[in-house]
Enzyme design. Structure first.
Site, PDB file in Angstrom:
ATOM      1  N   ARG A  88     -32.984 -11.020 -19.872  1.00 10.61           N
ATOM      2  CA  ARG A  88     -32.386 -10.403 -18.679  1.00 10.61           C
ATOM      3  C   ARG A  88     -30.881 -10.549 -18.711  1.00 10.61           C
ATOM      4  O   ARG A  88     -30.363 -11.639 -18.913  1.00 10.61           O
ATOM      5  CB  ARG A  88     -32.930 -11.077 -17.415  1.00 10.61           C
ATOM      6  N   GLY A 125     -25.697  -0.508 -14.515  1.00  8.37           N
ATOM      7  CA  GLY A 125     -25.157  -0.119 -15.814  1.00  8.37           C
ATOM      8  C   GLY A 125     -25.370  -1.175 -16.868  1.00  8.37           C
ATOM      9  O   GLY A 125     -25.236  -0.927 -18.055  1.00  8.37           O
ATOM     10  N   MET A 127     -27.683  -3.874 -19.083  1.00 12.47           N
ATOM     11  CA  MET A 127     -28.975  -3.664 -19.724  1.00 12.47           C
ATOM     12  C   MET A 127     -30.130  -4.060 -18.822  1.00 12.47           C
ATOM     13  O   MET A 127     -30.082  -5.071 -18.147  1.00 12.47           O
ATOM     14  CB  MET A 127     -29.049  -4.464 -21.022  1.00 12.47           C
ATOM     15  N   ARG A 169     -30.640 -14.233  -4.604  1.00 15.34           N
ATOM     16  CA  ARG A 169     -29.221 -13.872  -4.459  1.00 15.34           C
ATOM     17  C   ARG A 169     -28.982 -13.474  -3.010  1.00 15.34           C
ATOM     18  O   ARG A 169     -29.928 -13.162  -2.282  1.00 15.34           O
ATOM     19  CB  ARG A 169     -28.859 -12.714  -5.387  1.00 15.34           C
ATOM     20  N   HIS A 189      -6.570  15.082   3.712  1.00 14.65           N
ATOM     21  CA  HIS A 189      -6.116  15.217   5.100  1.00 14.65           C
ATOM     22  C   HIS A 189      -7.288  15.076   6.070  1.00 14.65           C
ATOM     23  O   HIS A 189      -7.243  14.302   7.027  1.00 14.65           O
ATOM     24  CB  HIS A 189      -5.423  16.563   5.270  1.00 14.65           C
ATOM     25  N   ARG A 202       2.388   8.542  22.076  1.00 15.71           N
ATOM     26  CA  ARG A 202       3.261   9.572  21.508  1.00 15.71           C
ATOM     27  C   ARG A 202       3.422  10.684  22.530  1.00 15.71           C
ATOM     28  O   ARG A 202       2.526  11.504  22.689  1.00 15.71           O
ATOM     29  CB  ARG A 202       2.653  10.104  20.206  1.00 15.71           C
ATOM     30  N   ARG A 236       6.757   5.892  23.507  1.00 17.82           N
ATOM     31  CA  ARG A 236       7.825   6.287  22.594  1.00 17.82           C
ATOM     32  C   ARG A 236       8.451   7.582  23.082  1.00 17.82           C
ATOM     33  O   ARG A 236       7.743   8.549  23.376  1.00 17.82           O
ATOM     34  CB  ARG A 236       7.267   6.487  21.186  1.00 17.82           C
ATOM     35  N   GLU A 246      11.671   1.608  11.568  1.00 17.93           N
ATOM     36  CA  GLU A 246      10.980   2.516  10.645  1.00 17.93           C
ATOM     37  C   GLU A 246      11.932   3.166   9.661  1.00 17.93           C
ATOM     38  O   GLU A 246      11.523   3.885   8.763  1.00 17.93           O
ATOM     39  CB  GLU A 246      10.200   3.582  11.425  1.00 17.93           C
ATOM     40  N   GLY A 275       7.141   1.012  12.613  1.00 14.90           N
ATOM     41  CA  GLY A 275       6.497   2.290  12.334  1.00 14.90           C
ATOM     42  C   GLY A 275       6.344   2.353  10.827  1.00 14.90           C
ATOM     43  O   GLY A 275       7.210   2.858  10.124  1.00 14.90           O
ATOM     44  N   THR A 276       5.229   1.830  10.346  1.00 17.61           N
ATOM     45  CA  THR A 276       5.130   1.643   8.895  1.00 17.61           C
ATOM     46  C   THR A 276       4.836   2.935   8.146  1.00 17.61           C
ATOM     47  O   THR A 276       4.967   2.972   6.932  1.00 17.61           O
ATOM     48  CB  THR A 276       4.061   0.586   8.560  1.00 17.61           C
ATOM     49  N   ASN A 277       4.458   4.007   8.869  1.00 17.02           N
ATOM     50  CA  ASN A 277       4.300   5.282   8.156  1.00 17.02           C
ATOM     51  C   ASN A 277       5.656   5.783   7.691  1.00 17.02           C
ATOM     52  O   ASN A 277       5.864   6.069   6.509  1.00 17.02           O
ATOM     53  CB  ASN A 277       3.659   6.332   9.060  1.00 17.02           C
ATOM     54  N   ASP A 278       6.586   5.896   8.644  1.00 19.52           N
ATOM     55  CA  ASP A 278       7.921   6.350   8.257  1.00 19.52           C
ATOM     56  C   ASP A 278       8.610   5.339   7.344  1.00 19.52           C
ATOM     57  O   ASP A 278       9.284   5.713   6.398  1.00 19.52           O
ATOM     58  CB  ASP A 278       8.786   6.592   9.506  1.00 19.52           C
ATOM     59  N   CYS A 315       2.869  -0.403  14.860  1.00 19.29           N
ATOM     60  CA  CYS A 315       2.085   0.677  15.451  1.00 19.29           C
ATOM     61  C   CYS A 315       1.740   1.748  14.425  1.00 19.29           C
ATOM     62  O   CYS A 315       1.188   2.777  14.749  1.00 19.29           O
ATOM     63  CB  CYS A 315       2.819   1.288  16.637  1.00 19.29           C
ATOM     64  N   TYR A 342       1.615  -8.689  17.610  1.00 18.61           N
ATOM     65  CA  TYR A 342       0.426  -7.861  17.780  1.00 18.61           C
ATOM     66  C   TYR A 342       0.363  -6.770  16.724  1.00 18.61           C
ATOM     67  O   TYR A 342       1.371  -6.430  16.098  1.00 18.61           O
ATOM     68  CB  TYR A 342       0.385  -7.239  19.176  1.00 18.61           C
TER      69      TYR A 342
END
Ligand code: ADP
Ligand code: MG
Ligand code: MG
Length: 980
Positions: free
Chosen positions: A110, A119, A121, A354, A474, A582, A658, A845, A866-869, A932, A952
């Site tokens: 085994r 995948g 044996m 297991r 998207h 927003r 905002r 940002e 604003g971590t996207n920008d 945010c 936060y």
């Protein structure tokens, strides 16, 4: 330290490597040796040492596998002698002989890596059989049928797994025989028939490989061990590791286990069981078994297995023993176990243990129950549940019972892009989706793929289905952020927008036909499938677990919400504030758009005019100012209502609003669209002449078709009232004046759009910059915020508005905006006569904002990342372009480890965050800081936010419970590292 020169340490020589222990008997290993013995080997060793009935055997280590590869697929020095030595040990322990016809020892071989891995044996059972040992087995057991059954299984298994023959090579003649013998099941065949088929199988091997079936047991063993090693770099295993980011140098172990036989008669059997129900988490032994069967039979579906509970009646003693062992193992591992066992002549053997895989509800229930049983601590319970799984608990899901009966209504399968179940009419256009929603019809928006132009349609839909795009397309990203079920990239669907239909094989779904999509599994069904609504209040175990999490976490969890109903939901999920409202989303609402446009079209002119003395303004300028101010006044009223609603929903909790963020032209029709309209109108007017002599409709139509194609020409013809052109002159009604008015309107819009057009809107006139150029807009918003707050305060509630200024890159931008707003806002508070506290703060940002956070903090009451920008600007990617064009490839090709818009890039963007936190707090030690961006709901990014000391995280309402758990896990894992 002594300074005597030391001999350089030699790298371990071959001899040293050969001396490394490459084989462990089960009694030598234990559960902690997973890396060396693989999961299966470690489990067998642990069970052996716990005194459980495990057949004797041993494990060849993962290091041996790696040495095999290093040596160019040669068994490492000494390994084979060691294997033979250990086989002697097993012979002694069992009193049997490998290859001894008098009392033959048989084994299974085994594979077993540290992580269970498809995948690898497959297991070979009954190894050691040959024409002589079969006879021995017959003499010993007096069971001829069993012996020949074992033999034919072995030849086929060995042929397929070790010698690479095809399953059909054996299945076809076997089925043929069964048909011939009129046997329904394997168990219906006689000993003689089984002997014959075994013989036939051996001939097949000889024919296909050109060699005799290997009868020497040690030769069989060596081939099998090599096959296990080879499978480590087989394509399937390799791809699996690539996909799951498992390193390739872990290697696999090989387990050699004395065979026990579940196929020796009705007092024998084999089975699989979980110590708790893996679907619901209920504390019951859950599983299946088959009497008179071996190994894979249960899973392979050769016969339908019985529920494990039936074993209680059929073999009460064995059942009691198994139940006791199951409980012991669960207590020992302190987790739900997935077990394999075999019963040989009434005696139970354990073959595997297991940690069992489980559904989201089961994960939560098991963690909470086990903490209740004091099997694990509450902190451990918190760490047992994957935060990402929690989302599944909060979405409606299909009734599995309903799914089982769909038959051919399954239309296809795509990517399970955003979990949850959705039922609705298929609609192929976003505008029609909105219309259907307004008519109270639930819809599924079906698109080939989606873009920002489809978002309103997505908002109106119950679910989204696309034919193209992956997990980060998207559709997938937006759907997840909205908590909307989504199946993406269902490539077998042929979607035809023009015909408003999609085809799935031979089935055609027309617009309006009802379909069901399961975002958790990716399945698509025709018609309606019944769902079960998830109710957060009813998820008692989840509430308990999150309650424990709340006590542990240091990060607060807020939510991003633009509307009162989202805020209410967020609050019910445990949000402690709104981290981002927003405001511009409120502008996009259809009934407001005309007012918004009037405001925008006059914004620049009016602002310029206002710099002049009222007496010096021209008539045009006075008109601009008038229209602009009246539009603003209308919007102010609407926004005050919007904000009051939010404050009401969040009574007593902070609400960060905002100020307007996108560039103004986002609220206007697109440049391309306007150009097309204007051209069409102008040409139409020209071709039609003034109509005084009549219009040759046929000619007009020809001209239009040539210029714009049939469809657009037909539209233009309808507009001028010539929809059914007849040959020759016609003096049909033709309202030239109306057309001219429309043209003038469109031209004005076009000019405005042209004037505002930017090469790079993302970096253009938006956010704080826009507020400084057209201060009246932000002043209006400031007044509306405070007016809304004052109104809610008058109702006896406690609004806590926080006004957030976006896109600040230089301290002066913030200072000046603040000056403009402060006077305005103070005035409102004063006239309202209400006690309202508020703060001003800023988004961080823009990279320069982060780097100069100490200066900015002088004027900010709070920061919100604003971590996207911030990601867009620091990477220099525009998200929309990047995700569509190259980012996914970057991730596939490992140029980037992850999509940085989903998982915060700690190495780069993280530094900016860290700097801004340090500098900001250097100026204001108690500065409140949050995040945010979309990252606020991602567990990995939340761990980072915890580590850098944010106050936060703010995320979409549906992710609030996820973030509560992730924040607690982050807190627990830092205490752990500290304690170490
Ligand atoms: P997998 O990882 O696919 O479960 P296993 O190695 O656990 O593969 O084995 C496949 C099947 O063979 C299981 O049902 C297991 O219980 C059974 N099996 C393995 N070794 C033995 C053995 N020595 N005696 C009897 N059955 C065995
Ligand atoms: Mg198994
Ligand atoms: Mg931004």
């Amino acid at each position: 330290m002594a300074t005597t020169a030391r001999k350089p340490r030699r790298t371990p020589s071959k001899a040293a490597a050969a001396k490394r222990k490459l084989i462990y008997t089960f009694s030598e290993g234990n559960a902690t040796m997973r890396a060396l013995l693989g999961g299966k080997g470690a489990g067998l060793a642990e069970m052996t040492n716990a005194g459980l009935p495990v057949p004797p055997g041993f494990t060849i280590t993962t290091e041996a596998c790696n040495a095999y590869y290093e040596a160019g697929k040669q068994l490492p020095d000494g390994l084979w002698d060691d294997v033979v030595g250990h086989m002697k040990g097993v012979e002694k322990e069992t009193g049997k002989g490998f290859g001894n016809p008098e009392n033959p020892l048989l084994v299974s071989v085994r594979s077993g890596a540290a992580f269970s891995m498809p995948g690898m044996m497959d297991t070979v059972l009954n190894l050691g059989l040959n024409p002589e040992t079969v006879q021995g087995l017959i003499r010993l057991t007096g069971n001829e049928r069993f012996a020949w059954d074992a033999w034919r299984r072995f030849v086929a298994m060995f042929g397929r797994i070790v010698l690479d023959l095809k399953a059909e090579d054996f299945d076809e003649p076997f089925d043929e025989l069964k048909k011939h013998a009129k046997a329904k099941l394997d168990t219906d065949l006689t000993a003689e028939q089984l002997r014959e088929i075994g013989e036939q199988f051996a001939q097949i091997v000889k024919k296909k490989t050109g060699e005799e079936f290997p009868t020497d047991p040690y030769r069989q063993l060596e081939l099998a061990v090599r096959a296990v090693f080879d499978s480590w770099f087989g394509k399937r295993a390799h791809d699996y590791r690539e996909f799951n980011k498992i390193p390739h140098d872990l290697g696999t172990a090989v387990n050699i286990v004395t065979m026990v036989f579940g196929n020796m008669g009705e007092d024998s059997g084999t089975g699989v069981a979980f110590t708790r129900d893996p679907n619901t988490g209920e504390k019951v032994l859950y599983g299946e078994y088959l009497t008179n069967a071996q190994g894979e039979d249960v899973v392979a579906g050769v016969r339908t297995p019985a529920k494990i509970s039936q074993m209680r009646d059929e073999m009460p003693e064995v059942y009691a023993q198994f139940e006791e062992i199951a409980q012991r193992l669960e207590r020992h591992y302190r987790d739900m176990q997935d077990l394999e066992f075999t019963i040989e002549g009434g005696k139970l053997y354990m073959l595997q243990t297991r940690s069992g895989k489980r559904t989201a509800p089961a994960a939560v229930k098991i963690a909470v129950d086990m903490a209740g049983e004091k099997l694990i601590t509450r902190d451990e319970a918190i760490q047992r549940v994957d935060p990402a799984q929690i989302v599944q608990l909060l979405l409606p899901r299909f009734d599995e019972a309903a799914k089982a009966t769909v038959g051919d209504r399954l239309l296809g399968k795509g990517l399970n892009a955003s979990p949850g179940a959705a039922v609705g009419q298929a609609v192929f256009d976003p505008d029609r989706a909105v219309a259907a929603k307004e008519a109270d019809n639930p819809v599924i928006l079906v698109r080939i793929e989606t873009s920002p132009d489809d978002v309103h349609g997505m908002l109106a839909a119950k679910g989204v289905l696309t034919a193209r795009g992956g997990a980060t397309s998207h559709a997938a990203v937006v759907a997840r952020s909205m908590g909307l079920p989504c199946v993406a990239g269902a490539e077998s669907l042929k979607i035809d927008y023009a015909k408003r239909e999609m085809r799935a094989g031979s089935v055609t779904v027309k617009e309006g036909d009802v379909i069901s999509i399961d975002g958790t599994t990716g399945e698509i069904f025709a018609g309606e499938l019944s769902t079960i609504e998830a109710r957060f209040e009813d998820e008692h175990d989840l509430a308990t677990l999150l309650g424990w999490a709340d006590k542990v976490r240091r990060l607060q969890v807020w939510a991003n919400a633009d509307y009162p109903r989202d805020a209410e939901r967020a609050r019910a999920f445990g949000a402690q504030g709104i981290g981002l409202c927003r405001t511009e989303h409120m502008f996009f609402e259809e009934d407001r758009l005309p007012t918004v446009r009037r405001m925008i079209l006059n914004a620049h002119a009016a602002t310029a005019a206002k710099h002049k003395d009222a007496k010096e303004r021209s008539a045009d300028e006075r008109e601009s100012v008038k229209v602009f101010d009246s539009a603003l006044a209308e919007l102010e009223k609407l926004q005050a209502d919007d904000f009051a609603g939010l404050f009401r929903a969040m009574d007593g909790l902070p609400v960060v609003i905002r100020l307007i963020d996108p560039p103004l032209h986002e609220f206007l029709p697109s440049h391309e669209e306007l150009i097309a309209d204007v051209t069409r109108l102008r040409t139409t007017l020209e071709l039609a002449g003034d109509g005084s002599l009549g219009v040759d409709a046929g000619l007009v139509q020809q001209g239009l078709v040539k210029l714009f194609g049939t469809k657009d020409a037909a539209r233009a013809m309808r507009k001028i009232g010539l929809s059914k052109p007849e040959p020759g002159l016609s003096v049909q009604a033709f309202d030239r004046a109306a057309l001219e008015r429309e043209l003038a309107e469109k031209e004005e819009l076009l000019h405005a759009v042209e004037a505002m057009r930017e090469q790079n809107p993302m970096l253009g006139l938006r956010g704080v910059r826009l507020g400084l150029m057209v201060p009246d807009i932000v002043k209006m918003q400031g007044r509306a915020i405070l007016a809304g707050a004052a109104r809610v305060a008058a109702e006896g509630k406690t609004p806590l508005p926080e006004i957030m200024i976006p896109l600040v890159g230089h301290v002066n931008e913030l200072r000046e905006t603040r000056d403009i707003l402060e006077a305005e806002v103070a005035r409102i508070v004063e006239t309202s006569g209400q006690q309202v506290t508020y703060r001003f703060g800023t988004m961080i940002e823009v990279p320069r904002g982060a780097l100069t956070a100490d200066e900015i903090a002088e004027h900010a009451g709070f920061f919100s990342f604003g971590t996207n920008d911030l990601t867009q600007m620091a990477f220099g990617y525009s998200r929309d372009d990047a995700e569509g064009k190259f980012l996914m490839q970057y991730v596939d090709r490992k140029i980037l480890p992850e999509n940085p818009f989903q998982v915060l890039d700690v190495a780069g963007i993280g530094q900016l965050v860290r700097i801004a936190v340090e500098k900001g707090r250097a100026t204001k030690p108690d500065l409140k800081i949050g995040i945010c961006g979309e990252h606020g709901g991602d567990p990995q990014s939340i761990a980072f936010c915890h580590e850098v000391g944010l106050n936060y995280v703010s995320c979409s309402p549906f992710r609030v419970p996820v973030a509560r758990l992730a924040a607690a896990q982050a807190a627990l894992s830092t205490t752990e590292t500290r304690d170490k």
